[in-house]
Design an enzyme around this catalytic site. Sequence first.
Site, PDB file in Angstrom:
ATOM      1  N   HIS A   1     -10.012  -6.377   3.206  1.00 44.64           N
ATOM      2  CA  HIS A   1      -8.859  -5.778   3.880  1.00 44.64           C
ATOM      3  C   HIS A   1      -9.345  -4.694   5.062  1.00 44.64           C
ATOM      4  CE1 HIS A   1      -5.287  -3.921   5.135  1.00 44.64           C
ATOM      5  NE2 HIS A   1      -5.412  -2.840   4.597  1.00 44.64           N
TER       6      HIS A   1
ATOM      7  N   CYS B   1      -0.383  -4.919   2.300  1.00 44.06           N
ATOM      8  CA  CYS B   1      -1.337  -5.491   2.714  1.00 44.06           C
ATOM      9  C   CYS B   1      -1.771  -6.588   1.870  1.00 44.06           C
ATOM     10  CB  CYS B   1      -2.421  -4.733   3.493  1.00 44.06           C
ATOM     11  SG  CYS B   1      -1.707  -3.551   4.721  1.00 44.06           S
TER      12      CYS B   1
ATOM     13  N   GLU C   1       5.076  -6.804   5.942  1.00 38.73           N
ATOM     14  CA  GLU C   1       5.516  -5.582   5.231  1.00 38.73           C
ATOM     15  C   GLU C   1       6.279  -5.075   6.445  1.00 38.73           C
ATOM     16  OE1 GLU C   1       2.829  -1.997   5.066  1.00 38.73           O
ATOM     17  OE2 GLU C   1       1.438  -3.866   4.660  1.00 38.73           O
TER      18      GLU C   1
END
Length: 445
Positions: free
Chosen positions: A244, A120, A83
């Site tokens: 994550h 993500c 990203e």
Amino acid sequence: MTTVGIDAVEIWTGNLKLDLPGTFAPEKGEAPEKYTKGLGLNASSFPDSYEDIVTMGANAAYRLMDRKGLEPEDIGRIDVATESAFDNSKPVSTYIAGCLEQVYENDFHHANKGERKFACIAGTQSLDDAYNWIRAGRNRGRGALVIATDTALYARGDAGEATQGAGAVAMYIAEDPDLVELSADQGYGSADETDFLKPNQQFPSVDGKRSVQVYLARMREALEDYESVAGDVHPDDLAFIPFHTPFPGMVRKAGLLGYRHITRDTAIEDELAEEIGRQPRKEAFDDEEAFRDAVREYMDALKETDRYQEWYAETIDPTLTLSREVGNWYTGSVHIARVSAMKHALENGRDLTGETLLVGSYGSGAQAEIHAETVQENWAEEIEALNIDGQLEARYDLSWEDYEEVHDAHNHDMDVDVEELTTPHEEFVFDGWGRMGERKYRFVE
């Protein structure tokens, strides 16, 4: 049926280090514990002036290919998840392939290349793409190179500044993998959210409180969806749960929420009931707010039990060791968590062969994915081959003045020349601009 999964992994961390309690906290006038205990972070990795998402991704990929003896003809696709991309047309994978072709005799002209974007979670989506490609029989005996690379930088003074990080994770996806087999079962939780976004801007716009809420909500949905196809998850069946990890403090919340869910209607809940009562059931309450209050009260009590704390220390905490030292790597963070857990097992003499990892990926905007992975018999050799400890120790420790300068150097809105703080060696580096404004790279012997 032939297994498909992650055959090998390599990590490349930014060559600079920002000490949060020692350097960042004093400049912010904050207690060091705000970062070490609150966020759960000790340091952030940072890119030197000659580093970016291409160099870090290419360096991780080259290290992986070199160690595994892979040649370009062994790679059928190169997928980059990021990203932090700097071009709306040309994918980062083409730049990385161009870098690798400088050090290999052959080229990647017959490899499919792409770039994945969903905050993500894109790194895990790229794994899914590679898995499906191989399962469909379209790989012609070749494997896929999946690279998650990001510079997770925030504007100066932003609340997220302390969670910054930079690095890359390269993974080789193949048949009969040496590290982990990917499961065919997946669970998803997804909704149109605006918790974190970058509308044509380098630094993110973040609603921090909302982001935590969305993260937890989507994770819960994904777990419920996963159980609908794979069956109920029991805590005793899991070796580790890599989440994550924007910062370890958020994973503490996810771990508690997940434990409450997977112990409901089990003998563990019955045993805990003697100490803190049974979990609140929605049907027992006429008022939604009263139910939520009861859940919060139960969660507060659950968090303090020895049973939960022991489970968290064994199943979740080992996944956070590396993240504490490198910060948030966006697309790479859940894959750092996997490595961290397996590294912990190796260092403590635990044989993970045949054990299960339950991986919880998330991307703002928002989507979560839950899937299982089975550890393969050659996992220890793969993890032992990593040199992440050496990389962490070799990072240059930034002063506050250094940090300000190098942050400006990576700010796309600023035209700042900053001398490199480290000396590149056997790695790809940024080498200026081409005739059409493209980035150029070279390999430093």
